[in-house]
Design an enzyme around this catalytic site. Sequence first.
Site, PDB file in Angstrom:
ATOM      1  N   ASN A 131       0.818  -1.207   0.000  1.00  0.00           N
ATOM      2  CA  ASN A 131       0.000   0.000   0.000  1.00  0.00           C
ATOM      3  C   ASN A 131       0.848   1.252   0.000  1.00  0.00           C
ATOM      4  O   ASN A 131       1.968   1.269   0.511  1.00  0.00           O
ATOM      5  CB  ASN A 131      -1.011  -0.015   1.158  1.00  0.00           C
ATOM      6  CG  ASN A 131      -0.462   0.626   2.421  1.00  0.00           C
ATOM      7  OD1 ASN A 131      -0.450   1.853   2.557  1.00  0.00           O
ATOM      8  ND2 ASN A 131       0.005  -0.205   3.348  1.00  0.00           N
ATOM      9  N   ASN A 135       3.567   6.723  15.227  1.00  0.00           N
ATOM     10  CA  ASN A 135       4.057   6.055  14.018  1.00  0.00           C
ATOM     11  C   ASN A 135       5.308   6.781  13.542  1.00  0.00           C
ATOM     12  O   ASN A 135       5.224   7.887  13.021  1.00  0.00           O
ATOM     13  CB  ASN A 135       2.945   6.101  12.956  1.00  0.00           C
ATOM     14  CG  ASN A 135       3.423   5.630  11.602  1.00  0.00           C
ATOM     15  OD1 ASN A 135       4.482   5.017  11.485  1.00  0.00           O
ATOM     16  ND2 ASN A 135       2.635   5.916  10.572  1.00  0.00           N
ATOM     17  N   CYS A 195       7.492   7.475   9.123  1.00  0.00           N
ATOM     18  CA  CYS A 195       7.102   8.542   8.194  1.00  0.00           C
ATOM     19  C   CYS A 195       8.363   9.245   7.713  1.00  0.00           C
ATOM     20  O   CYS A 195       9.312   9.408   8.485  1.00  0.00           O
ATOM     21  CB  CYS A 195       6.229   9.584   8.884  1.00  0.00           C
ATOM     22  SG  CYS A 195       4.697   8.934   9.534  1.00  0.00           S
ATOM     23  N   GLY A 207       0.740  -8.174   5.449  1.00  0.00           N
ATOM     24  CA  GLY A 207       0.067  -9.461   5.222  1.00  0.00           C
ATOM     25  C   GLY A 207       0.963 -10.660   5.490  1.00  0.00           C
ATOM     26  O   GLY A 207       2.076 -10.522   6.004  1.00  0.00           O
ATOM     27  N   THR A 209      -4.045  -6.230   7.751  1.00  0.00           N
ATOM     28  CA  THR A 209      -4.443  -6.666   6.409  1.00  0.00           C
ATOM     29  C   THR A 209      -5.541  -7.739   6.426  1.00  0.00           C
ATOM     30  O   THR A 209      -6.434  -7.714   5.579  1.00  0.00           O
ATOM     31  CB  THR A 209      -3.187  -7.178   5.652  1.00  0.00           C
ATOM     32  OG1 THR A 209      -2.257  -6.090   5.596  1.00  0.00           O
ATOM     33  CG2 THR A 209      -3.506  -7.638   4.253  1.00  0.00           C
TER      34      THR A 209
HETATM   35  C1  LIG Z   1      -4.055  -0.019   3.876  1.00  0.00           C
HETATM   36  C2  LIG Z   1      -3.147   0.134   5.054  1.00  0.00           C
HETATM   37  C3  LIG Z   1      -3.082   1.362   5.709  1.00  0.00           C
HETATM   38  C4  LIG Z   1      -2.227   1.520   6.826  1.00  0.00           C
HETATM   39  N1  LIG Z   1      -2.197   2.720   7.481  1.00  0.00           N
HETATM   40  C5  LIG Z   1      -1.403   2.866   8.572  1.00  0.00           C
HETATM   41  C6  LIG Z   1      -1.378   4.101   9.298  1.00  0.00           C
HETATM   42  O1  LIG Z   1      -2.099   5.055   8.983  1.00  0.00           O
HETATM   43  N2  LIG Z   1      -0.528   4.205  10.358  1.00  0.00           N
HETATM   44  C7  LIG Z   1       0.277   3.146  10.765  1.00  0.00           C
HETATM   45  O2  LIG Z   1       1.033   3.274  11.736  1.00  0.00           O
HETATM   46  N3  LIG Z   1       0.243   1.962  10.109  1.00  0.00           N
HETATM   47  C8  LIG Z   1      -0.566   1.804   9.043  1.00  0.00           C
HETATM   48  N4  LIG Z   1      -0.604   0.604   8.373  1.00  0.00           N
HETATM   49  C9  LIG Z   1       0.257  -0.506   8.849  1.00  0.00           C
HETATM   50  C10 LIG Z   1      -0.538  -1.508   9.705  1.00  0.00           C
HETATM   51  O3  LIG Z   1      -1.091  -0.907  10.856  1.00  0.00           O
HETATM   52  C11 LIG Z   1       0.361  -2.684  10.122  1.00  0.00           C
HETATM   53  O4  LIG Z   1       1.405  -2.209  10.951  1.00  0.00           O
HETATM   54  C12 LIG Z   1       0.993  -3.408   8.937  1.00  0.00           C
HETATM   55  O5  LIG Z   1       0.097  -3.453   7.836  1.00  0.00           O
HETATM   56  C13 LIG Z   1       1.403  -4.832   9.279  1.00  0.00           C
HETATM   57  O6  LIG Z   1       0.326  -5.578   9.798  1.00  0.00           O
HETATM   58  P1  LIG Z   1      -0.647  -6.483   8.882  1.00  0.00           P
HETATM   59  O7  LIG Z   1       0.221  -7.390   8.064  1.00  0.00           O
HETATM   60  O8  LIG Z   1      -1.521  -7.199   9.860  1.00  0.00           O
HETATM   61  O9  LIG Z   1      -1.430  -5.541   8.020  1.00  0.00           O
HETATM   62  C14 LIG Z   1      -1.441   0.427   7.274  1.00  0.00           C
HETATM   63  C15 LIG Z   1      -1.521  -0.804   6.599  1.00  0.00           C
HETATM   64  C16 LIG Z   1      -2.367  -0.956   5.510  1.00  0.00           C
HETATM   65  C17 LIG Z   1      -2.436  -2.298   4.817  1.00  0.00           C
END
Ligand SMILES: Cc1cc2nc3c(=O)[nH]c(=O)nc-3n(C[C@H](O)[C@H](O)[C@H](O)COP(=O)(O)O)c2cc1C
Length: 304
Positions: free
Chosen positions: A73, A130, A133, A220, A269
């Site tokens: 993403n 976070n 950035c 994911g 995800t």
């Molecule tokens: C579409 C999307 C948007 C995300 N937006 C943020 C965000 O705004 N701030 C943040 O700290 N992490 C954000 N993340 C990261 C997730 O919170 C998470 O740390 C990362 O995707 C790994 O976990 P997962 O594999 O379960 O998604 C985002 C992830 C995805 C897929």
Amino acid sequence: MSEFNINLSVDFAGVAMKNPIALASGACGFGRELSDYFDVSRLGAIISKGLTLNERSGNEGVRVWETESGLMNSIGLENPGVRGFIERELTHFNSLRLAHIVNLGGHSLDDYLEGASLLNDADIDILELNISCPNVKEGGMNFGVKTCVARGVVKAVRGVCKHKLMVKLSPNAEDIVSLALACEEEGADGISLTNTFLALAIDIEKRKPVFENVYAGLSGPAIKPISLRMTRQVAGAVKIPVMGVGGISNWRDAVEFIMAGARAVQIGTATLVRPDASIEILNGLRNFMVREKITDIREICGVV
Ligand SMILES: Cc1cc2nc3c(=O)[nH]c(=O)nc-3n(C[C@H](O)[C@H](O)[C@H](O)COP(=O)(O)O)c2cc1C
């Protein structure tokens, strides 16, 4: 033993969570849409979409791209800004009966500080910082890569933030254990890890990257074993509690993170694939505990 005799509740940095399952930032907005699918209040915590000081409309072009076993993403932190969140989202967010965590990003130290200060008056349980950035003033290098840079931002935010502070680490950190230790030294109350992994996809017909910004964040199942390894390393080094995140797709994954030392876990995800994945994971975890005669979730935290 019945499911009624088991204790799933955890204390995360002094914040009571009725169970260790949280919705990860970016996977649940502010909780409105998921409420159509299940009762979000059954979970332990919700983590808001990442806020920035000012509203952002996000990135142009492709924003999400599926890979064989993950998702890339490049949303660009589309969000209503801290003031917009407080004015339009906070009342609904707080009406959900679970721990309330607000995720804050920033593209300069001043943005982080002003955003954190504005959130001081909001009735929330934890601020998740976070640090994945880009620091626009320093040539775009991510705040979460170098320990000294991460230390500086955590120290400064700790100085203004009245809430419990959980720092969300980037897996792209040069040395994730020393970076986590620096966050702890500067007063963080908890650590979450990991954010997405810097990745690339190429459109071979167009002979150019899929994403406008070239690189994007991978999440994911593809990242789970690496996030799990980092979670164990960090949880073994710091004294403050750790929330594990990264590719958790089913209850077995959640148990692995807890056994690796995570006090709680975040589901990202998987929620985009199956909106009620977090509830499935909670139910599976509870059934596992009944089968294994585990009366308290703390019995398995950090056993591996
Ligand atoms: C579409 C999307 C948007 C995300 N937006 C943020 C965000 O705004 N701030 C943040 O700290 N992490 C954000 N993340 C990261 C997730 O919170 C998470 O740390 C990362 O995707 C790994 O976990 P997962 O594999 O379960 O998604 C985002 C992830 C995805 C897929």
